[in-house]
Design an enzyme around this catalytic site. Sequence first.
Site, PDB file in Angstrom:
ATOM      1  N   HIS A  85     -10.931 -14.042   4.275  1.00 17.15           N
ATOM      2  CA  HIS A  85     -12.158 -13.294   3.957  1.00 17.15           C
ATOM      3  C   HIS A  85     -13.275 -14.245   3.530  1.00 17.15           C
ATOM      4  O   HIS A  85     -14.439 -14.034   3.865  1.00 17.15           O
ATOM      5  CB  HIS A  85     -11.910 -12.272   2.841  1.00 17.15           C
ATOM      6  N   GLU A 108      -9.273 -13.627  -0.864  1.00 13.12           N
ATOM      7  CA  GLU A 108      -8.451 -13.940   0.315  1.00 13.12           C
ATOM      8  C   GLU A 108      -9.082 -15.085   1.109  1.00 13.12           C
ATOM      9  O   GLU A 108     -10.273 -15.077   1.400  1.00 13.12           O
ATOM     10  CB  GLU A 108      -8.323 -12.684   1.193  1.00 13.12           C
ATOM     11  N   ASP A 115       2.313   2.005   3.350  1.00 10.01           N
ATOM     12  CA  ASP A 115       3.262   1.037   3.926  1.00 10.01           C
ATOM     13  C   ASP A 115       4.692   1.462   3.659  1.00 10.01           C
ATOM     14  O   ASP A 115       5.586   1.197   4.448  1.00 10.01           O
ATOM     15  CB  ASP A 115       3.143  -0.343   3.255  1.00 10.01           C
ATOM     16  N   ASP A 173      -5.091 -13.890  -2.057  1.00  6.63           N
ATOM     17  CA  ASP A 173      -4.351 -13.551  -0.848  1.00  6.63           C
ATOM     18  C   ASP A 173      -4.368 -14.798   0.004  1.00  6.63           C
ATOM     19  O   ASP A 173      -5.425 -15.239   0.481  1.00  6.63           O
ATOM     20  CB  ASP A 173      -5.002 -12.376  -0.102  1.00  6.63           C
ATOM     21  N   HIS A 197       0.885  -1.177   0.000  1.00  9.71           N
ATOM     22  CA  HIS A 197       0.000   0.000   0.000  1.00  9.71           C
ATOM     23  C   HIS A 197       0.923   1.227   0.000  1.00  9.71           C
ATOM     24  O   HIS A 197       2.018   1.175   0.583  1.00  9.71           O
ATOM     25  CB  HIS A 197      -0.823   0.135   1.280  1.00  9.71           C
ATOM     26  N   ASP A 230      -0.860 -12.584   2.330  1.00 13.29           N
ATOM     27  CA  ASP A 230      -1.440 -11.544   3.186  1.00 13.29           C
ATOM     28  C   ASP A 230      -1.559 -12.173   4.568  1.00 13.29           C
ATOM     29  O   ASP A 230      -2.651 -12.467   5.057  1.00 13.29           O
ATOM     30  CB  ASP A 230      -2.797 -11.095   2.642  1.00 13.29           C
ATOM     31  N   ASP A 288     -10.358 -11.476  11.357  1.00 13.12           N
ATOM     32  CA  ASP A 288      -9.366 -11.692  10.323  1.00 13.12           C
ATOM     33  C   ASP A 288      -7.994 -11.907  10.954  1.00 13.12           C
ATOM     34  O   ASP A 288      -7.216 -10.970  11.074  1.00 13.12           O
ATOM     35  CB  ASP A 288      -9.372 -10.424   9.449  1.00 13.12           C
ATOM     36  N   ASP A 318      -5.475 -13.598   9.802  1.00 13.16           N
ATOM     37  CA  ASP A 318      -4.384 -13.525   8.816  1.00 13.16           C
ATOM     38  C   ASP A 318      -3.174 -14.375   9.192  1.00 13.16           C
ATOM     39  O   ASP A 318      -2.030 -13.903   9.158  1.00 13.16           O
ATOM     40  CB  ASP A 318      -3.909 -12.063   8.641  1.00 13.16           C
ATOM     41  N   GLU A 362     -10.958  -6.755  -3.881  1.00 16.10           N
ATOM     42  CA  GLU A 362     -10.771  -7.826  -2.890  1.00 16.10           C
ATOM     43  C   GLU A 362     -11.996  -7.902  -1.982  1.00 16.10           C
ATOM     44  O   GLU A 362     -12.208  -7.028  -1.141  1.00 16.10           O
ATOM     45  CB  GLU A 362      -9.507  -7.532  -2.065  1.00 16.10           C
TER      46      GLU A 362
END
Length: 457
Positions: free
Chosen positions: A291, A288, A124, A316, A121, A359, A327, A329, A252
């Site tokens: 998700h 993802e 980031d 992802d 991003h 991700d 989430d 991750d 996404e």
Amino acid sequence: MAKSKPKRKTASPAAGSGYFTLQEPLRFAGPRFKPSAQRPLGYRWYEPDRLVLGRRMEDQLRFAVCYWHSFVWPGSDPFGGDTFQRPWHAAGGDPMAQARQKAEVAFDLFRLLRAPYFTFHDRDIAPEGATLRESNLNVRRIGELFEKKMAATGVKLLWGTANLFSNRRYMAGAATNPDPEVFAYAAAQVKNVLELTHELKGENYVLWGGREGYETLLNTDLKRELAQLGRFMNLVVEHKHKLGFKGTILIEPKPAEPTKHQYDYDVATVFGFLKAHGLEKEIKVNIEANHALLAGHTFEHEISLAQALGIFGSIDMNRGDELLGWDTDQFPNNLPQVALALFHILQGGGFTTGGLNFDAKLRRQSIDPDDLVIAHAEAMDLCAHALLIAEKMIADGALAQQLRQRYSGWDGKLGRGILGGKRSLADLAALVDKESIEPRPRSGRQEALEALVNSYF
Ligand code: XUL
Ligand code: CO
């Protein structure tokens, strides 16, 4: 930007950042690899040049390391702060110097892993400035550094994206904000990152609508917000064509979190939205794993549906916790789940511009710098192992064969007549009557098929 050509295909074994213990890039060591003090890590399955269904393993998997979880997130949760204490987060440092230091370490990680791609991003990679102009400039400066590093190492950009959710100006949404000035600000931010992605030869551009949703319908005009979002997506697509960007624009899907309800709920919802705004040929999806789970679907459900609708783009890769409704991750570690996801991807012809982006984030107690290497390396190896199992599922052909058989009636005269629009309701009623049709139920053989899948492991 300088027009230097990438020199090598994979990351160079040049000097590291000094942040990790490991110095030499990881190599394929075979399934019987035993770690030693000299060689603590090696790939048991990831063999980039091995051919899998006619493509190099590296080109089938198209691994990407994401910037945000590994280099930006400090290990905080709602109850506690920075556990990782990365040197580029030290208080009082020069934010641009810290951004450069972060890039050094990031490219060192890509090199050690031999990861061919990365994702980021805008927020980031570079600090936010006092104005948008300053912020965009900061992003462009780090973009210039990326261009040099990409040319030197051969690492490529899978996708770029804009962070339209962290700053408080986006608390009520970006494109779906009640204030058009926020929409304009978001558009300006996307323009900058889309252009940078294009210049860095990124292969996709991702839109994740983190705040495009609502907390309560009491303050939300849903109809307006959907129209705003449709307009925003169209502006992004128009600009893509104006630039001549050949990559894919991806949405996404995610059902909730941070908002209570997000408009890009799941693949089916996104497809309906794209159709409503004439974008179904322009935008695909980045699916993802976590998700999908939050939306009450399996990962392979979302992949298969996107393929069926012609909008499958990228994934992802991560995993959720089936006991927690958020989430998490986590790095993938469930071989059957990943193999099934990859089976569907391969069956659909594999990735085109998309790839497999991790991700995924460390658990906040994994505070050693080397944990970043280990987590990614083990996840890459697991995915490579899963790919080989998916290859067996396809090469054996038994699963595809039973599917063809199950639907074979639709390739016959009756099936083709119905789907070809040649039979009316009255025709069918007359046919059933005339030929005394009485369908014979057949077994769905689910247990047999599940056992067949297990036999490939
Ligand atoms: C959030 C998420 C994002 C997107 C990119 O859940 O997955 O990091 O992948 O914005
Ligand atoms: Co994601």
